[in-house]
Design a protein around this motif. Structure first.
Motif, PDB file in Angstrom:
ATOM      1  N   SER A  28       1.690  11.336  -2.118  1.00  0.00           N
ATOM      2  CA  SER A  28       1.112  10.376  -1.185  1.00  0.00           C
ATOM      3  C   SER A  28       2.198   9.468  -0.612  1.00  0.00           C
ATOM      4  N   GLN A  29       3.101   9.017  -1.453  1.00  0.00           N
ATOM      5  CA  GLN A  29       4.202   8.168  -1.008  1.00  0.00           C
ATOM      6  C   GLN A  29       5.107   8.920  -0.041  1.00  0.00           C
ATOM      7  N   SER A  30       5.331  10.200  -0.303  1.00  0.00           N
ATOM      8  CA  SER A  30       6.156  11.023   0.577  1.00  0.00           C
ATOM      9  C   SER A  30       5.515  11.145   1.958  1.00  0.00           C
ATOM     10  N   ARG A  31       4.182  11.368   2.006  1.00  0.00           N
ATOM     11  CA  ARG A  31       3.477  11.441   3.284  1.00  0.00           C
ATOM     12  C   ARG A  31       3.569  10.110   4.035  1.00  0.00           C
ATOM     13  N   LEU A  32       3.420   9.027   3.298  1.00  0.00           N
ATOM     14  CA  LEU A  32       3.514   7.712   3.910  1.00  0.00           C
ATOM     15  C   LEU A  32       4.916   7.457   4.460  1.00  0.00           C
ATOM     16  N   THR A  33       5.933   7.854   3.718  1.00  0.00           N
ATOM     17  CA  THR A  33       7.320   7.687   4.176  1.00  0.00           C
ATOM     18  C   THR A  33       7.569   8.516   5.430  1.00  0.00           C
ATOM     19  N   ASP A  34       7.043   9.732   5.479  1.00  0.00           N
ATOM     20  CA  ASP A  34       7.200  10.568   6.673  1.00  0.00           C
ATOM     21  C   ASP A  34       6.543   9.907   7.885  1.00  0.00           C
ATOM     22  N   ARG A  35       5.373   9.305   7.692  1.00  0.00           N
ATOM     23  CA  ARG A  35       4.694   8.615   8.796  1.00  0.00           C
ATOM     24  C   ARG A  35       5.488   7.399   9.241  1.00  0.00           C
TER      25      ARG A  35
END
Length: 153
Positions: A28-35
Motif C-alpha cells: 500500500s505504501q509503495s502504491r502511495l509513493t508511486d502516486r
C-alpha cells in the motif's frame, strides 16, 4: 501436546499474521509513493508550462469602426510577456492598410502586455469583406512567432 507447544504455535500464528499485515502495508505504501511521484511529475510539468506561458506574447489585430466612414486597425498584445520587434507583414493583396501608414509605426521595438497601436484603415465599397494580415514578433525567449489574423469588415 504441552502448553509450551500451544504457546509456540500461537506465537508462530501471530508472527505470520504480523508478517502478512506488514507486507500489505508495504504494498500500500509503495502504491502511495508511486502516486506521489506521479503527482510531483504533473506539478513540475505544469510549472514548466506556466513558466513558458509567462514568456509568451500573443499579438493580434482587429478592425474597429470609429464612425460611419472611419476605421482603425488595432494591433494589440494580450499575452503576459512583452513582444519585441513587432512587424506587420503586408502582401500585395492588402486593401485595408496603406503601406506608408504601417511603415510609420512598424516595426515596433516593443509592445507591452495590454498595449495596443492603432492604424488608419481604408474601407470603401470595393474593399473585400475579409482579408488576412500577418504579424510577426519575438518573445522574451528569443523565439520568433507569427500570427495570421483574418480581418473582417
Amino acid at each position: 501436546m504441552e502448553v509450551s507447544d500451544i504457546i509456540a504455535g500461537l506465537a508462530l500464528l501471530v508472527s505470520a499474521s504480523a508478517l502478512i499485515v506488514t507486507l500489505r502495508s508495504f504494498k500500500s505504501q509503495s502504491r502511495l509513493t508511486d502516486r506521489e511521484i506521479e503527482l510531483v511529475r504533473i506539478q513540475i510539468q505544469q510549472a514548466h508550462g506556466e513558466a513558458k506561458r509567462e514568456k509568451t506574447a500573443s499579438v493580434s489585430a482587429r478592425l474597429n469602426r470609429i464612425d460611419r466612414t472611419n476605421w482603425r486597425l488595432r494591433v494589440f498584445n494580450t499575452g503576459p510577456a512583452t513582444a519585441r520587434n513587432v512587424r506587420l507583414l503586408l502582401d500585395d493583396q492588402n486593401h485595408i492598410i496603406e503601406e506608408s501608414f504601417a511603415n510609420d509605426k512598424f516595426p515596433m521595438n516593443k509592445l507591452e502586455k495590454g498595449q495596443s497601436v492603432d492604424l488608419a484603415a481604408m474601407v470603401h465599397m470595393q474593399t473585400p469583406p475579409k482579408e488576412w494580415l500577418r504579424i510577426a514578433w519575438e518573445d522574451p525567449s528569443g523565439e520568433v512567432k507569427e500570427n495570421r489574423v483574418e480581418i473582417t469588415i
